[in-house]
Design an enzyme around this catalytic site. Structure first.
Site, PDB file in Angstrom:
ATOM      1  CE  LYS A   5      -3.746  -2.393   2.419  1.00  0.00           C
ATOM      2  NZ  LYS A   5      -4.561  -2.443   3.650  1.00  0.00           N
ATOM      3  CG  PHE A  53     -13.311   0.388   6.943  1.00  0.00           C
ATOM      4  CD1 PHE A  53     -12.739  -0.136   5.798  1.00  0.00           C
ATOM      5  CD2 PHE A  53     -13.962  -0.489   7.813  1.00  0.00           C
ATOM      6  CE1 PHE A  53     -12.794  -1.494   5.512  1.00  0.00           C
ATOM      7  CE2 PHE A  53     -14.015  -1.850   7.553  1.00  0.00           C
ATOM      8  CZ  PHE A  53     -13.436  -2.353   6.395  1.00  0.00           C
ATOM      9  NE  ARG A  81      -4.947 -12.896   4.845  1.00  0.00           N
ATOM     10  CZ  ARG A  81      -5.471 -11.685   4.877  1.00  0.00           C
ATOM     11  NH1 ARG A  81      -5.244 -10.839   3.895  1.00  0.00           N
ATOM     12  NH2 ARG A  81      -6.224 -11.299   5.881  1.00  0.00           N
ATOM     13  CB  THR A  87      -6.748  -6.988   9.213  1.00  0.00           C
ATOM     14  OG1 THR A  87      -6.979  -8.047   8.278  1.00  0.00           O
ATOM     15  CG2 THR A  87      -7.191  -5.674   8.610  1.00  0.00           C
ATOM     16  NE  ARG A  98      -1.670  -5.929   7.121  1.00  0.00           N
ATOM     17  CZ  ARG A  98      -2.678  -6.602   6.609  1.00  0.00           C
ATOM     18  NH1 ARG A  98      -3.227  -7.608   7.273  1.00  0.00           N
ATOM     19  NH2 ARG A  98      -3.170  -6.265   5.430  1.00  0.00           N
ATOM     20  CG  ASN A 108      -3.260  -2.801   6.995  1.00  0.00           C
ATOM     21  OD1 ASN A 108      -3.104  -2.396   5.841  1.00  0.00           O
ATOM     22  ND2 ASN A 108      -4.280  -3.559   7.344  1.00  0.00           N
ATOM     23  CG  HIS A 111      -4.813  -6.399  -0.323  1.00  0.00           C
ATOM     24  ND1 HIS A 111      -6.020  -6.576   0.296  1.00  0.00           N
ATOM     25  CD2 HIS A 111      -4.840  -7.181  -1.438  1.00  0.00           C
ATOM     26  CE1 HIS A 111      -6.755  -7.421  -0.416  1.00  0.00           C
ATOM     27  NE2 HIS A 111      -6.053  -7.797  -1.474  1.00  0.00           N
TER      28      HIS A 111
END
Length: 144
Positions: A5, A53, A81, A87, A98, A108, A111
């Site tokens: 991100k 959000f 993951r 998350t 993260r 965070n 993705h």
């Protein structure tokens, strides 16, 4: 499908993130640095459109460049993951992306597709031109 991100790009974490997936033994099949428009971001996050959000998430994704990637390997979605972490960064273990690099859920860093079917859809959206077909010479060192 993995996307670094805007905060991850701005903070110079691209190389570190790629390195973690490579060191695990996954093969990079697609990579692009891209700035997306609002319509594209809304399409990517369509499954979250009813969430409170959503608009903030879309604004965040269009705020700067992202790095879109396709990785291949045994169990890549589930393992990816785990590499990424929860998350909410506060729930992510140290050693995850993260857990090591994020504080706020709204920033965070990364993705990752949550299921194989989601990955297929996201790859089709982000890489309509297709991905590279190749196999690392290290494949036999990683897989039985």
């Amino acid at each position: 499908f993995i996307m670094i991100k805007p905060d991850g790009v701005q903070r110079g974490l691209v190389g570190e993130i790629i390195s973690r997936f490579e060191k695990k033994g996954f093969s990079l099949k697609g990579l692009k640095l891209i700035t997306v428009d609002r319509a594209f971001a809304e399409k990517h996050y369509a499954d979250l459109s009813a969430k409170p959000f959503f608009n903030g998430l879309v604004e965040y994704i269009v705020s700067g460049p992202v790095v879109a990637m396709v990785w291949e390997g045994k169990g890549v979605v589930a393992t990816g993951r785990k590499i990424i972490g929860a998350t909410n960064p506060l729930e992510s273990a140290a050693g995850t992306i993260r857990g090591d690099f994020a504080i706020d859920i709204g920033r965070n860093v990364i993705h990752g597709s949550d299921a194989v079917e989601s990955a297929r859809k996201e790859i089709a959206l982000w890489f309509p031109e297709g991905i590279a077909e190749w196999q690392s010479s290290l494949h036999s060192c990683i897989y039985e």
